[in-house]
Enzyme design. Sequence first.
Site, PDB file in Angstrom:
ATOM      1  N   CYS A 156      -4.715 -19.945  -6.193  1.00  0.00           N
ATOM      2  CA  CYS A 156      -4.011 -20.944  -5.366  1.00  0.00           C
ATOM      3  C   CYS A 156      -2.746 -21.467  -6.033  1.00  0.00           C
ATOM      4  O   CYS A 156      -1.658 -21.445  -5.457  1.00  0.00           O
ATOM      5  CB  CYS A 156      -4.937 -22.081  -4.950  1.00  0.00           C
ATOM      6  SG  CYS A 156      -5.493 -23.186  -6.272  1.00  0.00           S
ATOM      7  N   HIS A 182      -7.548 -27.647  -5.515  1.00  0.00           N
ATOM      8  CA  HIS A 182      -6.914 -26.573  -4.735  1.00  0.00           C
ATOM      9  C   HIS A 182      -5.538 -27.040  -4.272  1.00  0.00           C
ATOM     10  O   HIS A 182      -5.312 -28.232  -4.069  1.00  0.00           O
ATOM     11  CB  HIS A 182      -7.786 -26.222  -3.523  1.00  0.00           C
ATOM     12  CG  HIS A 182      -7.312 -25.026  -2.751  1.00  0.00           C
ATOM     13  ND1 HIS A 182      -7.288 -23.761  -3.285  1.00  0.00           N
ATOM     14  CD2 HIS A 182      -6.832 -24.906  -1.484  1.00  0.00           C
ATOM     15  CE1 HIS A 182      -6.827 -22.915  -2.369  1.00  0.00           C
ATOM     16  NE2 HIS A 182      -6.532 -23.586  -1.273  1.00  0.00           N
ATOM     17  N   HIS A 237      -1.954 -20.427   1.637  1.00  0.00           N
ATOM     18  CA  HIS A 237      -2.668 -20.564   0.369  1.00  0.00           C
ATOM     19  C   HIS A 237      -3.430 -19.294   0.036  1.00  0.00           C
ATOM     20  O   HIS A 237      -3.571 -18.396   0.860  1.00  0.00           O
ATOM     21  CB  HIS A 237      -3.600 -21.782   0.403  1.00  0.00           C
ATOM     22  CG  HIS A 237      -4.790 -21.626   1.299  1.00  0.00           C
ATOM     23  ND1 HIS A 237      -6.045 -22.014   0.913  1.00  0.00           N
ATOM     24  CD2 HIS A 237      -4.932 -21.135   2.549  1.00  0.00           C
ATOM     25  CE1 HIS A 237      -6.907 -21.773   1.897  1.00  0.00           C
ATOM     26  NE2 HIS A 237      -6.249 -21.242   2.890  1.00  0.00           N
TER      27      HIS A 237
END
Length: 157
Positions: free
Chosen positions: A71, A121, A133
């Site tokens: 990520c 994240h 993402h």
Amino acid sequence: MTAQTYVPSLLSRTGAVSVLTLAAVGGSVLAPGAAPEAQAATHAVKALKVAASKKGAPYKYGATGPSRFDCSGLTVYSFKKAGKKLPRTAQQQYNKTSHISSAKRRKGDLVFFHSGSNVYHVGIYAGSGKIWHSPKTGAVVRLEKIWSKSVWYGRVG
């Protein structure tokens, strides 16, 4: 051809191009003193386009591209290509950005998912409640609706 190619033919008799004409052909107008904000927006939009261009790239923990990403690796790679340096992890990126409210979020801002005070994240805001993402092992870079209310927003300066 870019929109700028057409601007000379759009000049009025006085030699000026109206803001509406520029907007119609995709041009932009910068007000005096607006350069830092406009420049930040330009970097963010470029980073967003880079992330979108990586659609389908596989997730790999610790990877920063150009063909595999985790990520924060995707955000590091995307902003680097747009001319901005970010720290490596999602938490470090959150600590380095200007924090903004959801009402002020714009395309290209970072979206940080958190549990309590820990960021776990990050993605790049694409508008309409969606992010680009690299989600997890076995998945690929993709556009996805924000699935949690436990998010913070950050703007890369």
